[in-house]
Design an enzyme around this catalytic site. Sequence first.
Site, PDB file in Angstrom:
ATOM      1  N   HIS A   1     -22.091  35.972 -15.340  1.00 36.58           N
ATOM      2  CA  HIS A   1     -23.288  35.312 -15.865  1.00 36.58           C
ATOM      3  C   HIS A   1     -23.049  34.896 -17.314  1.00 36.58           C
ATOM      4  CE1 HIS A   1     -27.546  34.627 -16.891  1.00 36.58           C
ATOM      5  NE2 HIS A   1     -27.658  34.362 -15.601  1.00 36.58           N
ATOM      6  N   HIS A   2     -23.507  33.697 -17.663  1.00 36.27           N
ATOM      7  CA  HIS A   2     -23.218  33.134 -18.988  1.00 36.27           C
ATOM      8  C   HIS A   2     -23.851  33.940 -20.120  1.00 36.27           C
ATOM      9  CE1 HIS A   2     -21.614  30.199 -21.631  1.00 36.27           C
ATOM     10  NE2 HIS A   2     -21.556  29.228 -20.765  1.00 36.27           N
ATOM     11  N   SER A   3     -24.839  34.763 -19.812  1.00 39.14           N
ATOM     12  CA  SER A   3     -25.453  35.600 -20.853  1.00 39.14           C
ATOM     13  C   SER A   3     -24.460  36.638 -21.386  1.00 39.14           C
ATOM     14  CB  SER A   3     -26.689  36.313 -20.300  1.00 39.14           C
ATOM     15  OG  SER A   3     -26.353  37.122 -19.185  1.00 39.14           O
TER      16      SER A   3
ATOM     17  N   ASN B   1     -22.712  34.193 -27.131  1.00 36.02           N
ATOM     18  CA  ASN B   1     -22.632  32.742 -27.029  1.00 36.02           C
ATOM     19  C   ASN B   1     -22.863  32.117 -28.409  1.00 36.02           C
ATOM     20  OD1 ASN B   1     -22.646  31.983 -23.912  1.00 36.02           O
ATOM     21  ND2 ASN B   1     -24.003  33.741 -24.189  1.00 36.02           N
TER      22      ASN B   1
END
Length: 534
Positions: free
Chosen positions: A189-191, A380
Amino acid sequence: MALEPSNQQYSPSSWVNQISSLLNIGSSLDMERGRKKMILKPILISKNLNKNVEEEAVLLSPTSQMFHEPDYNVYVLAIMGWKVPIEVDAMKAEIQRTMLKHPRFSSLQVMDEINGSGKMRWVPTTVNIDDHIIVPQIAHDNMDTDKLVEEYISNLSTTNVDMSKPLWEFHVLNMKTSHAEATSIFRIHHSIGDGTSLMSLLLSCFRTTSDPTSLPTLPVSSSKDKSNLSLSNNKKTIWSLMWQYLIKFWLLIKFWFNTVVDVFLFIATALFLKDSQSPFTTTRGYKWSTRQKYTYRTISLDDIKFIKNVTDCSVNDVVLGITQAAMSRYILRRYVEGKRKFLPEGMRCRANVIVNLRPALGVQTLAETIEKNVKVIQGNCIGFVIFPLTIAQFSNPLDYVRKSKTSMDRKKHSLGSLCTFYVSKLFLKFFGFKGAAKLAKRVPFQTTLAMSNVIGPREEISCAGHPLVFVAPTCSGYPTGIMVHVCSYAKKLTFAIAADEGIIPDLNQLGDDFVDSFMLIKEAALSKLRTKAD
Protein backbone atom coordinates in the site's frame (compact mmCIF):
# COMPACT_ATOMS: atom_id res chain seq x y z
CA MET A 1 11.49 11.51 -12.31
CA ALA A 2 15.11 10.65 -11.73
CA LEU A 3 16.84 7.91 -13.68
CA GLU A 4 19.78 10.26 -13.44
CA PRO A 5 19.75 11.03 -9.71
CA SER A 6 18.85 14.55 -8.73
CA ASN A 7 19.91 16.50 -5.65
CA GLN A 8 16.71 18.60 -5.57
CA GLN A 9 15.65 18.69 -1.88
CA TYR A 10 13.78 20.74 -0.09
CA SER A 11 -4.25 33.04 3.06
CA PRO A 12 -6.83 34.89 2.70
CA SER A 13 -10.15 33.37 3.83
CA SER A 14 -12.01 34.38 0.64
CA TRP A 15 -9.46 32.53 -1.49
CA VAL A 16 -9.77 29.49 0.77
CA ASN A 17 -13.58 29.50 0.46
CA GLN A 18 -13.40 29.81 -3.31
CA ILE A 19 -10.97 26.88 -3.61
CA SER A 20 -13.07 24.86 -1.16
CA SER A 21 -16.17 25.26 -3.33
CA LEU A 22 -14.24 24.22 -6.42
CA LEU A 23 -13.08 21.09 -4.66
CA ASN A 24 -16.69 19.83 -4.41
CA ILE A 25 -16.41 18.08 -7.76
CA GLY A 26 -16.65 14.54 -8.85
CA SER A 27 -14.98 13.29 -6.19
CA SER A 28 -12.16 -6.84 -3.50
CA LEU A 29 -11.90 -9.41 -4.31
CA ASP A 30 -10.23 -11.72 -1.79
CA MET A 31 -8.31 -13.82 -4.31
CA GLU A 32 -7.68 -16.68 -1.94
CA ARG A 33 -11.06 -16.82 -0.22
CA GLY A 34 -13.79 -16.71 -2.79
CA ARG A 35 -12.72 -13.48 -4.56
CA LYS A 36 -15.45 -11.43 -2.90
CA LYS A 37 -15.35 -7.69 -3.28
CA MET A 38 -14.33 -5.78 -0.19
CA ILE A 39 -14.69 -2.08 0.63
CA LEU A 40 -11.73 -0.49 2.43
CA LYS A 41 -12.85 0.12 6.00
CA PRO A 42 -10.09 0.75 8.55
CA ILE A 43 -10.46 -1.10 11.83
CA LEU A 44 -10.76 0.99 14.97
CA ILE A 45 -8.56 1.35 18.03
CA SER A 46 -10.55 0.43 21.08
CA LYS A 47 -10.96 3.11 23.70
CA ASN A 48 -9.63 0.76 26.36
CA LEU A 49 -6.30 0.38 24.54
CA ASN A 50 -3.55 -0.36 27.03
CA LYS A 51 -0.99 2.34 27.64
CA ASN A 52 1.97 0.47 26.15
CA VAL A 53 0.28 0.08 22.75
CA GLU A 54 -1.00 3.63 22.89
CA GLU A 55 2.53 4.92 23.46
CA GLU A 56 3.88 2.89 20.54
CA ALA A 57 1.11 3.90 18.13
CA VAL A 58 2.24 6.65 15.76
CA LEU A 59 -0.05 8.79 13.63
CA LEU A 60 0.01 8.29 9.88
CA SER A 61 1.21 11.38 8.07
CA PRO A 62 -1.58 13.28 6.27
CA THR A 63 -0.01 12.29 2.93
CA SER A 64 -0.10 8.60 3.87
CA GLN A 65 -3.70 8.85 5.04
CA MET A 66 -4.65 10.46 1.71
CA PHE A 67 -3.96 7.11 0.06
CA HIS A 68 -6.93 5.64 1.95
CA GLU A 69 -9.44 8.08 0.47
CA PRO A 70 -12.13 6.74 -1.91
CA ASP A 71 -10.88 6.48 -5.52
CA TYR A 72 -7.34 7.24 -4.30
CA ASN A 73 -6.57 3.88 -2.73
CA VAL A 74 -3.16 3.35 -4.33
CA TYR A 75 -0.96 0.26 -4.20
CA VAL A 76 2.60 -0.10 -5.45
CA LEU A 77 3.15 -3.27 -7.49
CA ALA A 78 6.73 -4.49 -7.94
CA ILE A 79 6.60 -7.13 -10.69
CA MET A 80 9.76 -9.23 -10.63
CA GLY A 81 10.94 -11.92 -13.03
CA TRP A 82 13.32 -14.66 -11.86
CA LYS A 83 15.82 -16.92 -13.65
CA VAL A 84 14.80 -19.97 -11.60
CA PRO A 85 11.54 -21.24 -10.05
CA ILE A 86 10.88 -19.65 -6.66
CA GLU A 87 11.50 -21.73 -3.53
CA VAL A 88 8.76 -20.30 -1.36
CA ASP A 89 10.25 -21.29 2.01
CA ALA A 90 13.63 -19.70 1.20
CA MET A 91 11.99 -16.48 0.01
CA LYS A 92 9.71 -16.43 3.04
CA ALA A 93 12.68 -16.75 5.40
CA GLU A 94 14.54 -13.88 3.69
CA ILE A 95 11.52 -11.56 3.88
CA GLN A 96 11.03 -12.43 7.54
CA ARG A 97 14.73 -11.82 8.27
CA THR A 98 14.86 -8.36 6.68
CA MET A 99 11.63 -6.60 5.73
CA LEU A 100 9.66 -7.53 8.85
CA LYS A 101 12.20 -5.61 10.93
CA HIS A 102 10.93 -2.43 9.29
CA PRO A 103 8.13 -1.06 11.51
CA ARG A 104 5.77 -0.20 8.69
CA PHE A 105 5.79 -3.80 7.43
CA SER A 106 4.90 -5.07 10.88
CA SER A 107 2.26 -2.52 11.89
CA LEU A 108 -1.47 -2.23 11.41
CA GLN A 109 -3.08 0.96 10.14
CA VAL A 110 -6.05 1.58 12.39
CA MET A 111 -8.54 4.38 12.89
CA ASP A 112 -8.00 6.47 16.03
CA GLU A 113 -11.24 6.24 18.01
CA ILE A 114 -9.62 7.51 21.19
CA ASN A 115 -9.69 11.19 20.28
CA GLY A 116 -12.45 10.96 17.69
CA SER A 117 -10.21 12.76 15.21
CA GLY A 118 -10.74 10.38 12.29
CA LYS A 119 -6.96 10.01 11.99
CA MET A 120 -5.15 6.71 11.55
CA ARG A 121 -2.27 5.30 13.53
CA TRP A 122 0.51 2.75 13.07
CA VAL A 123 0.08 0.05 15.71
CA PRO A 124 2.80 -2.64 16.00
CA THR A 125 1.52 -6.20 15.68
CA THR A 126 2.79 -9.76 15.45
CA VAL A 127 3.04 -10.73 11.77
CA ASN A 128 2.05 -14.17 10.55
CA ILE A 129 4.22 -14.42 7.42
CA ASP A 130 1.91 -17.07 5.91
CA ASP A 131 -0.87 -14.48 5.71
CA HIS A 132 1.26 -12.38 3.38
CA ILE A 133 2.85 -14.97 1.05
CA ILE A 134 0.28 -15.89 -1.61
CA VAL A 135 0.96 -18.93 -3.81
CA PRO A 136 -2.10 -19.48 -6.05
CA GLN A 137 -2.54 -22.88 -7.66
CA ILE A 138 -3.24 -22.11 -11.32
CA ALA A 139 -3.43 -24.84 -13.96
CA HIS A 140 -1.34 -23.59 -16.86
CA ASP A 141 -0.49 -26.63 -18.99
CA ASN A 142 -0.77 -25.84 -22.72
CA MET A 143 -1.88 -22.29 -21.94
CA ASP A 144 -0.48 -18.84 -22.74
CA THR A 145 1.34 -18.20 -19.46
CA ASP A 146 2.18 -14.59 -20.44
CA LYS A 147 -1.54 -13.88 -20.65
CA LEU A 148 -2.25 -15.75 -17.39
CA VAL A 149 0.31 -13.63 -15.51
CA GLU A 150 -1.06 -10.40 -17.01
CA GLU A 151 -4.62 -11.39 -16.07
CA TYR A 152 -3.55 -12.25 -12.52
CA ILE A 153 -1.90 -8.85 -12.08
CA SER A 154 -4.98 -7.15 -13.57
CA ASN A 155 -7.18 -8.91 -11.00
CA LEU A 156 -5.00 -7.46 -8.24
CA SER A 157 -5.98 -3.96 -9.42
CA THR A 158 -9.55 -4.58 -8.23
CA THR A 159 -8.71 -5.97 -4.80
CA ASN A 160 -7.64 -4.73 -1.38
CA VAL A 161 -5.28 -6.13 1.19
CA ASP A 162 -7.20 -7.05 4.34
CA MET A 163 -6.91 -4.15 6.83
CA SER A 164 -6.62 -6.62 9.72
CA LYS A 165 -2.99 -7.24 8.75
CA PRO A 166 -0.08 -5.03 7.59
CA LEU A 167 -0.83 -3.77 4.09
CA TRP A 168 1.53 -5.79 1.94
CA GLU A 169 1.53 -9.12 0.11
CA PHE A 170 4.02 -11.20 -1.88
CA HIS A 171 2.43 -13.20 -4.70
CA VAL A 172 4.37 -16.11 -6.25
CA LEU A 173 3.57 -17.39 -9.76
CA ASN A 174 5.79 -20.38 -10.48
CA MET A 175 5.06 -20.59 -14.19
CA LYS A 176 7.46 -20.04 -17.06
CA THR A 177 6.77 -17.08 -19.35
CA SER A 178 8.58 -15.53 -22.29
CA HIS A 179 10.19 -13.11 -19.79
CA ALA A 180 11.28 -15.37 -16.91
CA GLU A 181 11.13 -18.82 -15.30
CA ALA A 182 8.91 -17.45 -12.51
CA THR A 183 7.19 -14.19 -11.63
CA SER A 184 6.39 -12.55 -8.30
CA ILE A 185 4.38 -9.46 -7.43
CA PHE A 186 5.18 -7.48 -4.30
CA ARG A 187 2.01 -5.50 -3.51
CA ILE A 188 2.48 -2.69 -0.97
CA HIS A 189 0.00 0.00 0.00
CA HIS A 190 1.32 3.44 -0.97
CA SER A 191 0.77 4.74 2.57
CA ILE A 192 3.81 2.67 3.62
CA GLY A 193 6.16 4.70 1.43
CA ASP A 194 6.94 6.13 -1.99
CA GLY A 195 8.64 4.28 -4.83
CA THR A 196 12.16 5.40 -4.00
CA SER A 197 12.07 4.46 -0.30
CA LEU A 198 10.36 1.13 -1.09
CA MET A 199 12.98 0.31 -3.74
CA SER A 200 15.79 0.89 -1.23
CA LEU A 201 14.03 -1.31 1.31
CA LEU A 202 13.41 -4.04 -1.27
CA LEU A 203 17.04 -4.01 -2.41
CA SER A 204 18.19 -4.53 1.18
CA CYS A 205 16.91 -8.13 0.79
CA PHE A 206 19.16 -8.70 -2.25
CA ARG A 207 22.84 -9.40 -2.79
CA THR A 208 24.90 -9.11 -5.95
CA THR A 209 25.04 -12.28 -8.03
CA SER A 210 28.81 -12.01 -8.50
CA ASP A 211 29.45 -11.64 -4.73
CA PRO A 212 26.69 -13.04 -2.46
CA THR A 213 28.06 -11.02 0.48
CA SER A 214 27.83 -7.61 -1.24
CA LEU A 215 24.78 -5.36 -1.24
CA PRO A 216 23.54 -3.82 -4.53
CA THR A 217 24.73 -0.32 -5.39
CA LEU A 218 22.70 2.46 -6.95
CA PRO A 219 24.04 5.00 -9.46
CA VAL A 220 25.40 8.17 -7.86
CA SER A 221 24.65 11.58 -9.30
CA SER A 222 27.52 13.42 -10.91
CA SER A 223 27.44 17.17 -10.68
CA LYS A 224 28.01 18.54 -14.14
CA ASP A 225 27.56 22.17 -14.94
CA LYS A 226 27.18 22.40 -18.68
CA SER A 227 26.64 26.13 -18.49
CA ASN A 228 30.22 26.87 -17.49
CA LEU A 229 29.92 30.47 -16.43
CA SER A 230 33.13 30.54 -14.41
CA LEU A 231 36.11 32.20 -16.08
CA SER A 232 39.77 31.45 -15.60
CA ASN A 233 41.57 33.71 -13.15
CA ASN A 234 43.64 35.43 -15.80
CA LYS A 235 40.48 36.53 -17.63
CA LYS A 236 38.57 37.93 -14.68
CA THR A 237 38.64 41.52 -15.74
CA ILE A 238 36.07 43.99 -14.51
CA TRP A 239 34.10 43.62 -17.75
CA SER A 240 34.11 39.82 -17.73
CA LEU A 241 32.93 39.81 -14.10
CA MET A 242 30.11 42.23 -14.92
CA TRP A 243 29.09 40.07 -17.86
CA GLN A 244 29.20 36.93 -15.71
CA TYR A 245 26.97 38.43 -13.02
CA LEU A 246 24.60 39.82 -15.63
CA ILE A 247 24.12 36.34 -17.08
CA LYS A 248 23.60 34.90 -13.59
CA PHE A 249 21.03 37.59 -12.83
CA TRP A 250 19.18 36.80 -16.05
CA LEU A 251 19.22 33.06 -15.25
CA LEU A 252 17.86 33.82 -11.77
CA ILE A 253 14.96 35.82 -13.26
CA LYS A 254 14.30 33.00 -15.74
CA PHE A 255 14.45 30.46 -12.91
CA TRP A 256 11.78 32.20 -10.83
CA PHE A 257 9.64 32.93 -13.89
CA ASN A 258 9.65 29.22 -14.80
CA THR A 259 8.73 28.36 -11.21
CA VAL A 260 5.76 30.74 -11.17
CA VAL A 261 4.51 29.40 -14.52
CA ASP A 262 4.82 25.77 -13.36
CA VAL A 263 2.95 26.41 -10.11
CA PHE A 264 0.19 28.28 -11.96
CA LEU A 265 -0.18 25.41 -14.44
CA PHE A 266 -0.36 22.90 -11.59
CA ILE A 267 -3.12 24.83 -9.79
CA ALA A 268 -4.96 25.53 -13.05
CA THR A 269 -4.80 21.85 -13.95
CA ALA A 270 -6.18 20.86 -10.55
CA LEU A 271 -9.08 23.31 -10.91
CA PHE A 272 -10.10 23.53 -14.56
CA LEU A 273 -7.37 23.00 -17.20
CA LYS A 274 -8.03 19.60 -18.76
CA ASP A 275 -6.25 17.86 -21.61
CA SER A 276 -8.00 17.61 -24.97
CA GLN A 277 -10.40 14.72 -25.34
CA SER A 278 -8.56 11.90 -27.07
CA PRO A 279 -8.56 8.09 -27.21
CA PHE A 280 -6.07 8.18 -24.30
CA THR A 281 -8.29 10.15 -21.90
CA THR A 282 -11.04 8.75 -19.73
CA THR A 283 -14.51 10.09 -20.52
CA ARG A 284 -16.03 9.13 -17.19
CA GLY A 285 -15.06 9.84 -13.61
CA TYR A 286 -12.39 7.50 -12.33
CA LYS A 287 -13.54 4.80 -9.92
CA TRP A 288 -11.19 2.71 -7.84
CA SER A 289 -12.99 -0.45 -8.98
CA THR A 290 -11.89 0.22 -12.58
CA ARG A 291 -9.88 -2.76 -13.78
CA GLN A 292 -6.42 -2.01 -15.11
CA LYS A 293 -4.29 -4.03 -17.50
CA TYR A 294 -0.50 -4.30 -17.35
CA THR A 295 2.34 -5.05 -19.72
CA TYR A 296 6.09 -4.49 -19.63
CA ARG A 297 8.93 -4.32 -22.13
CA THR A 298 12.71 -4.40 -21.54
CA ILE A 299 15.32 -2.69 -23.70
CA SER A 300 19.07 -2.10 -23.50
CA LEU A 301 20.24 0.64 -21.13
CA ASP A 302 23.54 0.84 -23.02
CA ASP A 303 21.61 1.70 -26.19
CA ILE A 304 19.71 4.39 -24.28
CA LYS A 305 23.04 5.89 -23.17
CA PHE A 306 24.29 5.69 -26.77
CA ILE A 307 21.29 7.75 -27.96
CA LYS A 308 21.89 10.14 -25.06
CA ASN A 309 25.50 10.73 -26.14
CA VAL A 310 24.63 11.20 -29.82
CA THR A 311 21.88 13.74 -29.07
CA ASP A 312 23.76 15.44 -26.19
CA CYS A 313 20.88 15.07 -23.76
CA SER A 314 20.01 13.07 -20.63
CA VAL A 315 18.64 9.56 -20.10
CA ASN A 316 15.35 11.12 -18.97
CA ASP A 317 15.12 13.05 -22.25
CA VAL A 318 15.54 9.81 -24.22
CA VAL A 319 12.94 8.00 -22.09
CA LEU A 320 10.41 10.81 -22.58
CA GLY A 321 11.23 10.90 -26.30
CA ILE A 322 10.51 7.17 -26.61
CA THR A 323 7.23 7.65 -24.71
CA GLN A 324 6.11 10.46 -27.04
CA ALA A 325 7.09 8.44 -30.11
CA ALA A 326 5.26 5.32 -28.88
CA MET A 327 2.05 7.19 -28.07
CA SER A 328 2.18 9.02 -31.41
CA ARG A 329 2.78 5.74 -33.26
CA TYR A 330 -0.15 4.05 -31.49
CA ILE A 331 -2.65 6.85 -31.89
CA LEU A 332 -1.77 7.69 -35.50
CA ARG A 333 -1.98 4.06 -36.61
CA ARG A 334 -5.20 3.30 -34.81
CA TYR A 335 -7.15 6.51 -35.28
CA VAL A 336 -5.70 8.48 -38.20
CA GLU A 337 -4.64 5.77 -40.61
CA GLY A 338 -7.76 3.87 -39.59
CA LYS A 339 -9.81 6.89 -40.76
CA ARG A 340 -11.53 7.36 -37.41
CA LYS A 341 -12.75 10.73 -36.29
CA PHE A 342 -9.76 12.04 -34.38
CA LEU A 343 -7.10 14.55 -35.39
CA PRO A 344 -4.06 15.05 -33.13
CA GLU A 345 -3.16 18.50 -34.47
CA GLY A 346 -3.38 21.14 -31.77
CA MET A 347 -4.41 18.71 -29.02
CA ARG A 348 -3.34 19.42 -25.45
CA CYS A 349 -1.62 16.26 -24.20
CA ARG A 350 0.42 16.31 -20.97
CA ALA A 351 2.14 13.91 -18.64
CA ASN A 352 1.87 14.18 -14.87
CA VAL A 353 5.46 13.28 -13.92
CA ILE A 354 5.82 12.19 -10.28
CA VAL A 355 9.10 13.33 -8.70
CA ASN A 356 10.73 12.11 -5.49
CA LEU A 357 11.89 15.15 -3.50
CA ARG A 358 13.86 13.44 -0.79
CA PRO A 359 17.02 11.38 -1.24
CA ALA A 360 16.38 7.81 -0.15
CA LEU A 361 18.60 6.11 2.36
CA GLY A 362 21.33 4.16 0.61
CA VAL A 363 20.90 0.40 0.42
CA GLN A 364 23.97 -0.07 2.64
CA THR A 365 22.68 2.37 5.28
CA LEU A 366 19.21 0.85 5.28
CA ALA A 367 20.54 -2.69 5.57
CA GLU A 368 22.70 -1.67 8.54
CA THR A 369 19.79 0.00 10.34
CA ILE A 370 17.63 -3.08 9.77
CA GLU A 371 20.34 -5.35 11.19
CA LYS A 372 20.64 -3.08 14.26
CA ASN A 373 16.82 -2.93 14.66
CA VAL A 374 16.95 0.86 14.38
CA LYS A 375 13.60 2.35 13.44
CA VAL A 376 14.01 4.43 10.31
CA ILE A 377 10.77 5.76 8.86
CA GLN A 378 10.55 6.97 5.28
CA GLY A 379 7.12 7.90 4.01
CA ASN A 380 5.88 9.81 0.98
CA CYS A 381 7.62 12.98 -0.15
CA ILE A 382 6.69 13.62 -3.78
CA GLY A 383 6.07 16.53 -6.13
CA PHE A 384 4.59 16.83 -9.61
CA VAL A 385 5.80 18.18 -12.93
CA ILE A 386 3.26 18.86 -15.69
CA PHE A 387 5.14 17.91 -18.85
CA PRO A 388 3.79 18.68 -22.37
CA LEU A 389 3.71 15.72 -24.78
CA THR A 390 3.93 16.04 -28.55
CA ILE A 391 1.63 13.73 -30.53
CA ALA A 392 2.88 14.00 -34.10
CA GLN A 393 4.64 12.11 -36.88
CA PHE A 394 8.22 13.25 -37.44
CA SER A 395 10.32 12.19 -40.41
CA ASN A 396 13.36 12.10 -38.12
CA PRO A 397 12.69 10.00 -34.95
CA LEU A 398 15.38 11.95 -33.07
CA ASP A 399 13.02 14.94 -33.12
CA TYR A 400 11.00 13.25 -30.34
CA VAL A 401 14.11 13.28 -28.14
CA ARG A 402 14.93 16.89 -29.08
CA LYS A 403 11.38 17.97 -28.19
CA SER A 404 11.71 16.24 -24.82
CA LYS A 405 15.08 17.88 -24.17
CA THR A 406 13.71 21.36 -24.92
CA SER A 407 10.81 20.93 -22.49
CA MET A 408 12.85 19.16 -19.84
CA ASP A 409 15.61 21.78 -19.86
CA ARG A 410 13.02 24.39 -18.93
CA LYS A 411 11.61 22.17 -16.17
CA LYS A 412 15.10 21.64 -14.73
CA HIS A 413 15.44 25.42 -14.28
CA SER A 414 12.42 25.60 -12.03
CA LEU A 415 11.35 24.83 -8.46
CA GLY A 416 7.93 23.77 -9.73
CA SER A 417 8.04 20.21 -8.38
CA LEU A 418 9.10 21.41 -4.93
CA CYS A 419 6.42 24.10 -4.91
CA THR A 420 3.69 21.58 -5.82
CA PHE A 421 4.65 19.69 -2.67
CA TYR A 422 4.14 22.83 -0.58
CA VAL A 423 0.89 23.67 -2.40
CA SER A 424 -0.34 20.21 -1.41
CA LYS A 425 0.74 20.89 2.18
CA LEU A 426 -1.18 24.17 2.07
CA PHE A 427 -4.32 22.30 1.01
CA LEU A 428 -3.71 19.83 3.83
CA LYS A 429 -3.54 22.69 6.33
CA PHE A 430 -6.74 24.41 5.21
CA PHE A 431 -8.90 21.51 3.97
CA GLY A 432 -7.46 18.43 5.70
CA PHE A 433 -6.36 15.24 3.99
CA LYS A 434 -9.78 14.81 2.34
CA GLY A 435 -9.48 18.14 0.54
CA ALA A 436 -5.85 17.48 -0.35
CA ALA A 437 -6.82 14.06 -1.71
CA LYS A 438 -9.35 15.73 -4.02
CA LEU A 439 -6.58 18.00 -5.29
CA ALA A 440 -4.25 15.02 -5.75
CA LYS A 441 -6.95 13.14 -7.70
CA ARG A 442 -7.73 16.07 -9.95
CA VAL A 443 -4.23 16.51 -11.36
CA PRO A 444 -3.85 12.99 -12.82
CA PHE A 445 -7.48 12.96 -13.95
CA GLN A 446 -7.04 16.23 -15.87
CA THR A 447 -3.88 15.00 -17.64
CA THR A 448 -3.41 12.21 -20.18
CA LEU A 449 -0.55 10.22 -18.72
CA ALA A 450 1.06 9.60 -15.33
CA MET A 451 4.77 8.87 -15.44
CA SER A 452 7.47 8.01 -12.93
CA ASN A 453 10.69 6.07 -12.68
CA VAL A 454 12.89 4.38 -10.15
CA ILE A 455 16.63 3.84 -10.21
CA GLY A 456 17.58 0.20 -9.90
CA PRO A 457 20.91 -1.44 -9.05
CA ARG A 458 23.90 -1.39 -11.36
CA GLU A 459 24.70 -5.09 -10.95
CA GLU A 460 22.74 -8.28 -11.44
CA ILE A 461 21.30 -9.29 -8.07
CA SER A 462 19.81 -12.29 -6.29
CA CYS A 463 17.48 -12.86 -3.35
CA ALA A 464 17.78 -16.07 -1.32
CA GLY A 465 19.67 -17.67 -4.20
CA HIS A 466 17.16 -16.56 -6.85
CA PRO A 467 18.78 -14.45 -9.64
CA LEU A 468 16.59 -11.57 -10.78
CA VAL A 469 15.82 -11.11 -14.50
CA PHE A 470 13.89 -7.83 -14.38
CA VAL A 471 11.90 -5.57 -12.07
CA ALA A 472 8.90 -3.61 -13.34
CA PRO A 473 7.35 -1.28 -10.73
CA THR A 474 3.85 0.06 -11.35
CA CYS A 475 0.70 1.06 -9.43
CA SER A 476 -2.94 0.20 -9.09
CA GLY A 477 -5.69 2.55 -7.99
CA TYR A 478 -4.06 5.73 -9.30
CA PRO A 479 -6.80 7.94 -10.81
CA THR A 480 -5.58 8.17 -14.40
CA GLY A 481 -6.16 6.31 -17.64
CA ILE A 482 -2.55 5.44 -18.49
CA MET A 483 0.60 5.07 -16.38
CA VAL A 484 4.18 4.52 -17.55
CA HIS A 485 6.82 3.52 -15.00
CA VAL A 486 10.47 3.09 -15.90
CA CYS A 487 13.09 1.16 -13.94
CA SER A 488 16.75 0.54 -14.66
CA TYR A 489 18.40 -2.72 -13.65
CA ALA A 490 21.98 -3.73 -14.50
CA LYS A 491 22.26 -3.03 -18.24
CA LYS A 492 18.52 -3.06 -18.89
CA LEU A 493 15.65 -0.60 -18.77
CA THR A 494 12.08 -1.78 -18.30
CA PHE A 495 8.92 0.13 -19.26
CA ALA A 496 5.90 -0.97 -17.20
CA ILE A 497 2.68 0.25 -18.82
CA ALA A 498 -0.69 0.21 -17.05
CA ALA A 499 -3.99 1.33 -18.56
CA ASP A 500 -7.70 1.31 -17.89
CA GLU A 501 -8.87 -1.66 -19.96
CA GLY A 502 -11.64 0.50 -21.42
CA ILE A 503 -9.13 3.01 -22.86
CA ILE A 504 -6.45 0.77 -24.40
CA PRO A 505 -8.03 -2.54 -25.44
CA ASP A 506 -4.79 -3.77 -27.07
CA LEU A 507 -2.22 -2.82 -24.43
CA ASN A 508 0.36 -5.30 -25.74
CA GLN A 509 0.35 -3.43 -29.05
CA LEU A 510 1.15 -0.21 -27.19
CA GLY A 511 3.96 -2.07 -25.42
CA ASP A 512 5.33 -3.17 -28.80
CA ASP A 513 5.14 0.45 -29.96
CA PHE A 514 7.53 1.41 -27.16
CA VAL A 515 10.07 -1.15 -28.42
CA ASP A 516 9.56 -0.19 -32.09
CA SER A 517 9.93 3.51 -31.28
CA PHE A 518 13.12 2.80 -29.36
CA MET A 519 14.52 0.86 -32.33
CA LEU A 520 13.66 3.67 -34.77
CA ILE A 521 15.31 6.29 -32.55
CA LYS A 522 18.37 4.06 -32.15
CA GLU A 523 18.64 3.58 -35.94
CA ALA A 524 18.35 7.36 -36.44
CA ALA A 525 21.15 7.90 -33.90
CA LEU A 526 23.35 5.35 -35.69
CA SER A 527 22.63 7.05 -39.00
CA LYS A 528 23.57 10.43 -37.55
CA LEU A 529 26.82 9.00 -36.17
CA ARG A 530 27.70 7.45 -39.55
CA THR A 531 26.99 10.77 -41.27
CA LYS A 532 29.35 12.57 -38.88
CA ALA A 533 32.04 9.96 -39.49
CA ASP A 534 31.77 10.44 -43.25
